[in-house]
Design a protein around this motif. Structure first.
Motif, PDB file in Angstrom:
ATOM      1  N   PHE A   1       2.130   6.931   8.388  1.00 39.81           N
ATOM      2  CA  PHE A   1       2.018   7.346   6.991  1.00 39.81           C
ATOM      3  C   PHE A   1       0.966   8.545   7.112  1.00 39.81           C
ATOM      4  O   PHE A   1       0.175   8.946   7.649  1.00 39.81           O
ATOM      5  N   GLU A   2       1.406   9.369   6.115  1.00 37.50           N
ATOM      6  CA  GLU A   2       0.530  10.690   5.725  1.00 37.50           C
ATOM      7  C   GLU A   2       0.022  10.378   4.206  1.00 37.50           C
ATOM      8  O   GLU A   2       0.607   9.701   3.524  1.00 37.50           O
ATOM      9  N   GLY A   3      -1.045  11.186   3.924  1.00 34.91           N
ATOM     10  CA  GLY A   3      -1.857  10.948   2.754  1.00 34.91           C
ATOM     11  C   GLY A   3      -2.512  12.208   2.162  1.00 34.91           C
ATOM     12  O   GLY A   3      -2.646  13.113   2.945  1.00 34.91           O
ATOM     13  N   LYS A   4      -2.833  11.947   1.184  1.00 39.61           N
ATOM     14  CA  LYS A   4      -3.809  13.080   0.638  1.00 39.61           C
ATOM     15  C   LYS A   4      -4.833  12.553  -0.418  1.00 39.61           C
ATOM     16  O   LYS A   4      -4.572  11.613  -1.214  1.00 39.61           O
TER      17      LYS A   4
ATOM     18  N   VAL B   1      -1.984   7.236   0.256  1.00 34.34           N
ATOM     19  CA  VAL B   1      -0.596   7.589   0.855  1.00 34.34           C
ATOM     20  C   VAL B   1       0.234   8.527   0.064  1.00 34.34           C
ATOM     21  O   VAL B   1       0.256   8.198  -1.218  1.00 34.34           O
ATOM     22  N   THR B   2       0.989   9.198   0.802  1.00 31.89           N
ATOM     23  CA  THR B   2       1.852  10.103  -0.087  1.00 31.89           C
ATOM     24  C   THR B   2       3.324  10.143   0.631  1.00 31.89           C
ATOM     25  O   THR B   2       4.099  10.374  -0.017  1.00 31.89           O
ATOM     26  N   THR B   3       3.265   9.657   2.065  1.00 29.77           N
ATOM     27  CA  THR B   3       4.628   9.926   2.623  1.00 29.77           C
ATOM     28  C   THR B   3       4.492   8.575   3.918  1.00 29.77           C
ATOM     29  O   THR B   3       3.705   8.557   4.403  1.00 29.77           O
ATOM     30  N   VAL B   4       5.798   8.154   3.832  1.00 23.24           N
ATOM     31  CA  VAL B   4       6.134   7.138   4.977  1.00 23.24           C
ATOM     32  C   VAL B   4       6.986   7.771   5.737  1.00 23.24           C
ATOM     33  O   VAL B   4       8.101   8.629   5.477  1.00 23.24           O
ATOM     34  N   LEU B   5       6.613   7.885   7.206  1.00 27.86           N
ATOM     35  CA  LEU B   5       7.303   8.444   8.277  1.00 27.86           C
ATOM     36  C   LEU B   5       8.094   7.372   9.052  1.00 27.86           C
ATOM     37  O   LEU B   5       7.811   6.494   9.419  1.00 27.86           O
ATOM     38  N   THR B   6       9.344   7.908   9.263  1.00 29.48           N
ATOM     39  CA  THR B   6      10.268   7.010  10.313  1.00 29.48           C
ATOM     40  C   THR B   6      10.666   7.765  11.370  1.00 29.48           C
ATOM     41  O   THR B   6      10.650   8.901  11.330  1.00 29.48           O
ATOM     42  N   ASP B   7      11.289   7.198  12.305  1.00 29.86           N
ATOM     43  CA  ASP B   7      11.990   7.972  13.280  1.00 29.86           C
ATOM     44  C   ASP B   7      13.183   8.640  12.932  1.00 29.86           C
ATOM     45  O   ASP B   7      13.844   9.509  13.674  1.00 29.86           O
TER      46      ASP B   7
ATOM     47  N   SER C   1       5.901   8.774  -1.170  1.00 34.09           N
ATOM     48  CA  SER C   1       5.739   7.618  -1.702  1.00 34.09           C
ATOM     49  C   SER C   1       4.387   7.426  -2.385  1.00 34.09           C
ATOM     50  O   SER C   1       3.185   7.865  -1.607  1.00 34.09           O
ATOM     51  N   ASP C   2       4.127   7.004  -3.226  1.00 37.03           N
ATOM     52  CA  ASP C   2       2.465   6.674  -4.170  1.00 37.03           C
ATOM     53  C   ASP C   2       2.129   5.522  -3.843  1.00 37.03           C
ATOM     54  O   ASP C   2       1.062   4.944  -3.938  1.00 37.03           O
ATOM     55  N   LEU C   3       3.117   4.572  -3.464  1.00 40.52           N
ATOM     56  CA  LEU C   3       2.731   3.016  -3.160  1.00 40.52           C
ATOM     57  C   LEU C   3       3.508   2.545  -2.085  1.00 40.52           C
ATOM     58  O   LEU C   3       4.838   2.784  -2.250  1.00 40.52           O
TER      59      LEU C   3
END
Length: 458
Positions: free
Chosen positions: A215-218, A222-228, A234-236
């Motif tokens: 996951f990435e955030g600011k 959380v701001t982003t869900v990372l997958t392969d 995403s906010d939640l």
């Protein structure tokens, strides 16, 4: 008789209430680390979606109700150690920090399960939530009010119900799962395909066959869900990856499955004397395979908890095992399943066949006659029914309970063809759709089936 109970949700509540009623002289002490008991977690999506307005309806007991039965309930108390040989335990008051010891004559372990939490980069970010208990549901509702984009990780029952609830509340929703299909543990592709289409038609983005990598955030959120395979703003984020039994207390003291699920006999006894277990902390006897399996369901829990009480002093009522019967409603579709799917049967190494029918549930001369889709899975050699799945705009899910009874009693698909069901045009056809599936499965040759051999058919 001094009875100690660890954990008080479905199985625990059933065990406690029945023990108190059967043995009014017993001294029952309950240890519960949460600030509430008996929460129906299957109602979280209904609560989040606003279908259930008063969450108190999701509780079916309370410390006050248990006190009326003479039960001493220690809320916000965590049991930190159990010695099954000495019949002792230690507990900690989570409010005051006080620690103390206790003894028991009978111990009931109903510690339940806990969500699987992966160790991934960014897991420490805010707005990455679990969905299991009452406090989780309140946090989800609170956080969801002020966000636009929600990602749910895990396409089991809870995950699918949540994305529907969020979408109906006007959110932008993404559903991520490492499997290629949603609900893959419960339904075959003939059923999951139409459900996936329904979710997509309602604007839910499906990211299937994708494994979350981090996951990435600011600013700590959380701001982003990372997958392969991609990135999802995403906010939640709600994690619904699955559950594992919460049984560390008894590790090395009782027999368990590799995942930590406690093994019990048909009277709910563990391998340690006077230690009983029930619910999500346990393995169950799975009738379709005849093996022990981990299937955490509230229905299993309340049955097992009730049987603990009935067998606490003497062997009285044995557990009949389970078929893992379950149901779900997604938008207009009513869906239920029991036993093995065709995919699961093959994974078990069972030589299985399946029959699939699509029919109208009642005569076409009636004003409405919704379509029903039914699949029955059976063992090729014995013809024994292994499982079934149903889906319809009409609520016909109770039919799966009928098939569950058939599996429980070792019936064959040939017998299903000729079971006596009533006929009334308001409700069904002269051949009930369960009969129709059995008829369609009958051998196309004149060769005798095992069922015919058993009943002496020429």
């Amino acid at each position: 008789m001094k009875v100690a109970v660890i954990g008080c949700t479905h199985a625990g509540t059933a065990a406690i209430v029945n023990t108190a009623q059967l043995y009014p002289e017993a001294e029952i002490t309950v240890y519960e680390r949460n600030d509430n008991i008996s929460f129906l977690s299957c109602g979280i999506a209904l609560y989040v979606g606003g279908v259930v307005q008063d969450p108190q309806g999701l509780f079916y007991s309370s410390p006050e109700k248990l006190a009326e039965l003479g039960v001493k309930t220690k809320m916000r108390h965590e049991v930190t150690m159990v010695d099954t040989k000495a019949k002792t335990l230690r507990a900690k008051n989570l409010v005051t920090g006080e620690e103390f010891g206790d003894t028991y004559d009978k111990l009931i372990v109903t510690t339940g399960s806990w969500p699987i939490v992966p160790k991934l980069p960014g897991m420490e970010l805010d707005n990455i939530l679990l969905s299991k208990n009452f406090n989780h549901s309140n946090t989800i509702i609170e956080k969801a009010q002020s966000v636009r984009r929600i990602t749910v990780v895990g396409a089991g029952y809870i995950g699918v119900e949540l994305v529907e609830a969020f979408q109906m509340n006007g959110k932008e929703v993404t559903l991520v799962d490492a499997e290629e299909r949603i609900l893959s543990k419960y339904l075959d592709a003939e059923f999951t395909g139409p459900i996936e289409q329904s979710l997509s038609d309602h604007g839910i983005a499906l990211a299937l066959g994708e494994k979350v990598t981090g996951f990435e955030g600011k600013d700590g959120k959380v701001t982003t869900v990372l997958t392969d395979k991609g990135r999802y703003e995403s906010d939640l984020v709600i994690l619904c990856i699955g559950f594992r039994p919460n049984t560390e207390l008894l590790k090395g003291q009782v027999e368990m499955l590799p995942n930590g699920a406690i093994l019990v006999d048909k009277f709910m006894r563990t391998s340690a004397p006077d230690v009983f277990a029930a619910g999500d902390s346990c393995a169950i006897h799975y009738n379709p395979t005849g093996k022990s399996a981990y299937i955490p369901l509230a229905t299993n829990a309340v049955r097992m908890g009730t049987l603990v009480a009935r067998n606490l002093v003497a062997e009285t009522i044995p557990y009949m095992g389970t078929q893992g019967t379950s149901g779900i409603k997604i938008y207009e579709d009513n869906i239920a399943g029991t036993g093995l799917t065709e995919d699961a049967a093959k994974a078990e190494g069972i030589d299985a066949e399946a029959v699939m029918i699509t029919d109208n549930y009642r005569p076409e001369f009636m004003p409405t006659h919704e379509q029903v889709q039914l699949k029955v899975v059976f063992e090729r050699s014995t013809r024994r029914i292994l499982g079934a799945q149903i889906m319809s705009k009409m609520d016909l899910t109770q039919s799966i309970n009928t098939v569950s009874v058939c599996i429980q009693n070792g019936m064959t698909v040939d017998q299903l063809a000729f079971i006596d069901f009533f006929f009334q045009p308001h409700y069904n056809k002269p051949w009930n759709f369960l009969n129709t599936a059995g008829l369609q499965a009958l051998p196309k040759t004149g060769a005798k089936t095992e069922t015919q051999e058993l009943v002496g058919t020429k």
